[in-house]
Scaffold this motif. Structure first.
Motif, PDB file in Angstrom:
ATOM      1  N   ALA A  28       1.193  -0.911  -0.209  1.00  0.00           N
ATOM      2  CA  ALA A  28      -0.384   0.162   0.490  1.00  0.00           C
ATOM      3  C   ALA A  28       0.966   1.069  -0.595  1.00  0.00           C
ATOM      4  CB  ALA A  28      -0.828  -0.181   1.292  1.00  0.00           C
ATOM      5  N   CYS A  29       2.121   1.168   0.487  1.00  0.00           N
ATOM      6  CA  CYS A  29       3.301   2.897   0.571  1.00  0.00           C
ATOM      7  C   CYS A  29       3.692   2.518  -0.342  1.00  0.00           C
ATOM      8  CB  CYS A  29       3.994   1.736   1.967  1.00  0.00           C
ATOM      9  SG  CYS A  29       3.078   1.934   3.361  1.00  0.00           S
ATOM     10  N   THR A  32       0.991   3.309  -3.653  1.00  0.00           N
ATOM     11  CA  THR A  32      -0.778   4.056  -4.078  1.00  0.00           C
ATOM     12  C   THR A  32       0.786   5.382  -4.956  1.00  0.00           C
ATOM     13  OG1 THR A  32      -1.490   3.533  -2.386  1.00  0.00           O
ATOM     14  CG2 THR A  32      -1.267   6.053  -3.109  1.00  0.00           C
ATOM     15  N   TRP A  33       2.040   5.066  -4.376  1.00  0.00           N
ATOM     16  CA  TRP A  33       2.376   6.452  -5.166  1.00  0.00           C
ATOM     17  C   TRP A  33       2.834   5.405  -7.141  1.00  0.00           C
ATOM     18  CZ3 TRP A  33       3.123  10.757  -3.547  1.00  0.00           C
ATOM     19  CH2 TRP A  33       2.902  10.849  -2.610  1.00  0.00           C
ATOM     20  N   THR A 149       7.533   5.952   3.398  1.00  0.00           N
ATOM     21  CA  THR A 149       6.646   6.643   3.271  1.00  0.00           C
ATOM     22  C   THR A 149       6.153   8.333   3.725  1.00  0.00           C
ATOM     23  OG1 THR A 149       5.959   4.902   2.316  1.00  0.00           O
ATOM     24  CG2 THR A 149       4.391   6.051   3.094  1.00  0.00           C
ATOM     25  N   HIS A 153       7.578  11.869   2.164  1.00  0.00           N
ATOM     26  CA  HIS A 153       5.596  12.330   2.240  1.00  0.00           C
ATOM     27  C   HIS A 153       5.558  13.295   0.652  1.00  0.00           C
ATOM     28  CE1 HIS A 153       1.388  12.273   1.681  1.00  0.00           C
ATOM     29  NE2 HIS A 153       1.632  14.011   2.033  1.00  0.00           N
ATOM     30  N   PRO A 208      -4.569   0.278  -4.531  1.00  0.00           N
ATOM     31  CA  PRO A 208      -4.061   1.544  -4.250  1.00  0.00           C
ATOM     32  C   PRO A 208      -4.932   1.810  -4.994  1.00  0.00           C
ATOM     33  CG  PRO A 208      -2.056   0.201  -4.394  1.00  0.00           C
ATOM     34  CD  PRO A 208      -3.180  -0.624  -4.286  1.00  0.00           C
ATOM     35  N   VAL A 218      -3.384  11.981   0.201  1.00  0.00           N
ATOM     36  CA  VAL A 218      -2.563  10.364  -0.535  1.00  0.00           C
ATOM     37  C   VAL A 218      -2.675   9.374   0.839  1.00  0.00           C
ATOM     38  CG1 VAL A 218      -0.356   9.610  -1.115  1.00  0.00           C
ATOM     39  CG2 VAL A 218      -1.185  11.425  -2.409  1.00  0.00           C
ATOM     40  N   SER A 219      -2.569  10.291   2.100  1.00  0.00           N
ATOM     41  CA  SER A 219      -2.408   9.247   3.323  1.00  0.00           C
ATOM     42  C   SER A 219      -3.008   8.743   3.810  1.00  0.00           C
ATOM     43  CB  SER A 219      -2.684  10.985   4.662  1.00  0.00           C
ATOM     44  OG  SER A 219      -2.817  11.418   4.191  1.00  0.00           O
ATOM     45  N   ILE A 222      -3.298   5.962   0.706  1.00  0.00           N
ATOM     46  CA  ILE A 222      -2.505   4.862   1.766  1.00  0.00           C
ATOM     47  C   ILE A 222      -2.841   3.383   2.398  1.00  0.00           C
ATOM     48  CG2 ILE A 222      -0.500   4.509   2.238  1.00  0.00           C
ATOM     49  CD1 ILE A 222       0.965   6.825   1.239  1.00  0.00           C
TER      50      ILE A 222
END
Length: 280
Positions: A28-29, A32-33, A149, A153, A208, A218-219, A222
């Motif tokens: 997930a960390c 997502t990016w 992450t 961030h 994600p 974004v947070s 995640i």
């Protein structure tokens, strides 16, 4: 007999569940990016481009994770270097490295009469064979990814939006890109030997992608991706136990199914999605 809890009373299933939950957080960390920056092809290329490193490590009798890590690091370094050539598109760069690494892996495998790696395990992993030591390694790696992450961030976010603004803010987008590639490498290498390259890619992209459909923060994306990944792990293990299917592939299928469900709900209840985005 409780159909929902009894499988997790078995030690190897409970270890698989813990490993899967750690994978969900790590993916997930990083994932997502990957989704937000349109790097899904890179994630696929890196997860499958590890084959030559795994093959050489097997032949040399050393840790497969070490070989995979070196191959993934070379892949990330190659992408970072070739992207500086403005005449080459990102897809072209990644595609060339992907094909080259995969071809090298196949050549090594075909030239060896004593290749000891099960390709099925390489693709789908052996999540039900996870040992205590694997959990410790995975937990440490996941903690490092979570820390990266949190610390990176702002740099990741600004670099994704506009590299010129990142430079004027003193954030060094090139360093942020390298850190992101490092985080992606860690996530893939730490998890492939446990859950396989296909499951890594499925968990890296599907939760994600489902999360970003429902929030632009974004947070929150995640956190939501980690939760959806955890659901995929638990449901996948339950289905695998009762239906007698392959655990890794079933978890991957559940992750993709969650994305399809999220996409369907997003189109059916757009007003709810807009409310979530505003409150996020």
């Amino acid at each position: 007999m409780n159909l929902l809890t009894d499988p997790f009373a078995v030690s190897f299933v409970s270890r698989a569940a813990i490993a899967g939950l750690l994978v969900a957080v790590a993916c997930a960390c990083a994932g997502t990016w990957v989704v937000l920056r349109g790097m899904a092809f890179l994630g696929d290329a890196m997860s499958h481009g590890m084959l030559p490193g795994v093959a050489l490590a097997s032949l040399a009798g050393v840790s497969l994770s070490l070989g995979a890590g070196i191959a993934a690091a070379l892949m990330a370094l190659g992408v970072s270097t070739l992207q500086r050539n403005r005449r080459l598109g990102t897809d072209t760069t990644i595609g060339l490295l992907f094909v080259g690494m995969l071809a090298a892996g196949v050549i090594i495998v075909s030239a060896s009469g004593s290749f000891a790696v099960d390709i099925t395990a390489f693709l789908f992993g052996e999540v039900l064979a996870v040992q205590q030591g694997d959990l410790v390694t995975l937990a440490v790696t996941t903690a490092v990814i979570v820390a990266m992450t949190a610390l990176g961030h702002r740099a990741f976010l600004v670099s994704a939006l506009d590299r010129r603004i990142a430079r004027t803010s003193g954030l060094r987008p090139e360093i942020a890109q390298l850190a992101l590639l490092t985080m992606l490498t860690l996530a893939i290498v730490a998890t492939f030997s446990i859950v396989g390259t296909l499951l890594v890619f499925g968990m890296l992209i599907a939760p994600p992608a489902a999360a970003v459909l429902w929030t632009s923060r974004v947070s929150l994306a995640i956190a939501l991706a980690a939760a959806l990944g955890a659901v995929a792990v638990v449901v996948g293990l339950l289905v695998s136990w009762h239906a007698g299917t392959a655990a890794g592939a079933t978890i991957t299928a559940c992750a993709v199914a969650i994305f399809v469900l999220a996409l369907g709900l997003r189109s059916v209840v757009p007003s709810t999605a807009r409310t979530l985005e505003r409150t996020a």
